[in-house]
Design a protein around this motif. Structure first.
Motif, mmCIF file in Angstrom:
data_model
loop_
_atom_site.group_PDB
_atom_site.id
_atom_site.type_symbol
_atom_site.label_atom_id
_atom_site.label_comp_id
_atom_site.label_asym_id
_atom_site.label_seq_id
_atom_site.Cartn_x
_atom_site.Cartn_y
_atom_site.Cartn_z
ATOM 1 N N GLU A 130 0.833 -1.208 0.000
ATOM 2 C CA GLU A 130 0.000 0.000 0.000
ATOM 3 C C GLU A 130 0.868 1.258 0.000
ATOM 4 O O GLU A 130 0.572 2.225 -0.716
ATOM 5 C CB GLU A 130 -0.953 0.001 1.190
ATOM 6 N N ARG A 131 1.923 1.268 0.819
ATOM 7 C CA ARG A 131 2.837 2.425 0.849
ATOM 8 C C ARG A 131 3.514 2.605 -0.502
ATOM 9 O O ARG A 131 3.627 3.723 -1.029
ATOM 10 C CB ARG A 131 3.887 2.256 1.951
ATOM 11 N N TRP A 132 3.956 1.501 -1.090
ATOM 12 C CA TRP A 132 4.631 1.558 -2.389
ATOM 13 C C TRP A 132 3.680 2.067 -3.472
ATOM 14 O O TRP A 132 4.039 2.926 -4.270
ATOM 15 C CB TRP A 132 5.185 0.187 -2.761
ATOM 16 N N LEU A 133 2.466 1.553 -3.497
ATOM 17 C CA LEU A 133 1.491 1.984 -4.495
ATOM 18 C C LEU A 133 1.198 3.481 -4.387
ATOM 19 O O LEU A 133 1.127 4.181 -5.394
ATOM 20 C CB LEU A 133 0.199 1.176 -4.371
ATOM 21 N N TRP A 178 4.031 9.713 -7.722
ATOM 22 C CA TRP A 178 5.131 10.053 -8.635
ATOM 23 C C TRP A 178 4.658 10.055 -10.088
ATOM 24 O O TRP A 178 4.967 10.964 -10.848
ATOM 25 C CB TRP A 178 6.278 9.067 -8.446
ATOM 26 N N VAL A 179 3.886 9.024 -10.479
ATOM 27 C CA VAL A 179 3.394 8.939 -11.856
ATOM 28 C C VAL A 179 2.517 10.149 -12.172
ATOM 29 O O VAL A 179 2.638 10.737 -13.243
ATOM 30 C CB VAL A 179 2.637 7.615 -12.092
ATOM 31 N N THR A 202 -0.025 5.540 -16.081
ATOM 32 C CA THR A 202 1.015 4.514 -15.987
ATOM 33 C C THR A 202 2.393 5.178 -15.936
ATOM 34 O O THR A 202 2.508 6.391 -16.040
ATOM 35 C CB THR A 202 0.964 3.575 -17.200
ATOM 36 N N ASN A 203 3.425 4.361 -15.837
ATOM 37 C CA ASN A 203 4.788 4.887 -15.763
ATOM 38 C C ASN A 203 5.402 5.082 -17.151
ATOM 39 O O ASN A 203 6.614 5.075 -17.302
ATOM 40 C CB ASN A 203 5.667 3.977 -14.912
ATOM 41 N N ALA A 217 9.240 6.041 -21.316
ATOM 42 C CA ALA A 217 9.158 5.675 -19.902
ATOM 43 C C ALA A 217 9.349 6.926 -19.062
ATOM 44 O O ALA A 217 10.115 7.820 -19.424
ATOM 45 C CB ALA A 217 10.240 4.652 -19.559
ATOM 46 N N LEU A 218 8.640 6.995 -17.938
ATOM 47 C CA LEU A 218 8.876 8.077 -16.988
ATOM 48 C C LEU A 218 10.158 7.769 -16.235
ATOM 49 O O LEU A 218 10.354 6.654 -15.760
ATOM 50 C CB LEU A 218 7.733 8.184 -15.980
ATOM 51 N N LEU A 219 10.989 8.771 -16.125
ATOM 52 C CA LEU A 219 12.228 8.650 -15.361
ATOM 53 C C LEU A 219 12.182 9.651 -14.221
ATOM 54 O O LEU A 219 11.188 10.347 -14.040
ATOM 55 C CB LEU A 219 13.422 8.920 -16.274
#
Length: 144
Positions: A41-44, A50-51, A74-75, A122-124
């Motif tokens: 959950e924290r990671w998501l 960020w995305v 999405t990323n 891709a997102l960086l």
């Protein structure tokens, strides 16, 4: 992964292999993350934030550079080439980014319904995305 082989064999292999395989360490990290619900959950939340932030920032700048990014949660950003309302092939740009700037972007010609007028970026992190934008300017896609 890593491969050593005859250069001709590697060249043939490069024409069909997946350029972004998932390695065993990434797969293991995914398994560990999925096993801990609170960590997941924290990671998501972190990734989704960020995305949303970085994706919006990059999409605005790609649009200012004359490309047409599709909305994304999405990323990565799916981007269409267009100039003066007409489709624009992005294959020369993809090759220039790869060969002159050492930046890999996804060729979308193998995706059903897409073709040479589409790329996937891709997102960086911010520094990586700024590097992409600098390369785009040098290849004739001026931006902010």
């Amino acid at each position: 992964g890593y491969a050593l082989a005859d250069p001709l064999r590697l060249a043939r292999w490069a024409t069909w292999r997946d350029p972004w395989p998932v390695n065993a360490l990434a797969a293991l990290a995914g398994e560990v993350l999925l096993a801990d619900r609170a960590a997941l959950e924290r990671w998501l939340a972190r990734v989704q934030g960020w995305v949303a932030d970085e994706g919006t920032w990059l999409a605005e700048r790609l649009a200012a550079a004359g490309l047409v990014p599709l909305p994304s949660s999405t990323n990565f950003l799916l981007v269409r080439g267009e100039r003066a309302g007409q489709p624009l092939t992005l294959e020369p740009l993809r090759l220039a980014l790869q060969e002159r700037h050492r930046i890999l972007v996804r060729d979308c010609r193998s995706f059903e319904g897409l073709g040479e007028t589409w790329l996937r970026f891709a997102l960086l992190d911010r520094a990586g995305n700024r590097r992409l934008l600098t390369a785009l300017r040098r290849e004739g896609f001026p931006g902010p």
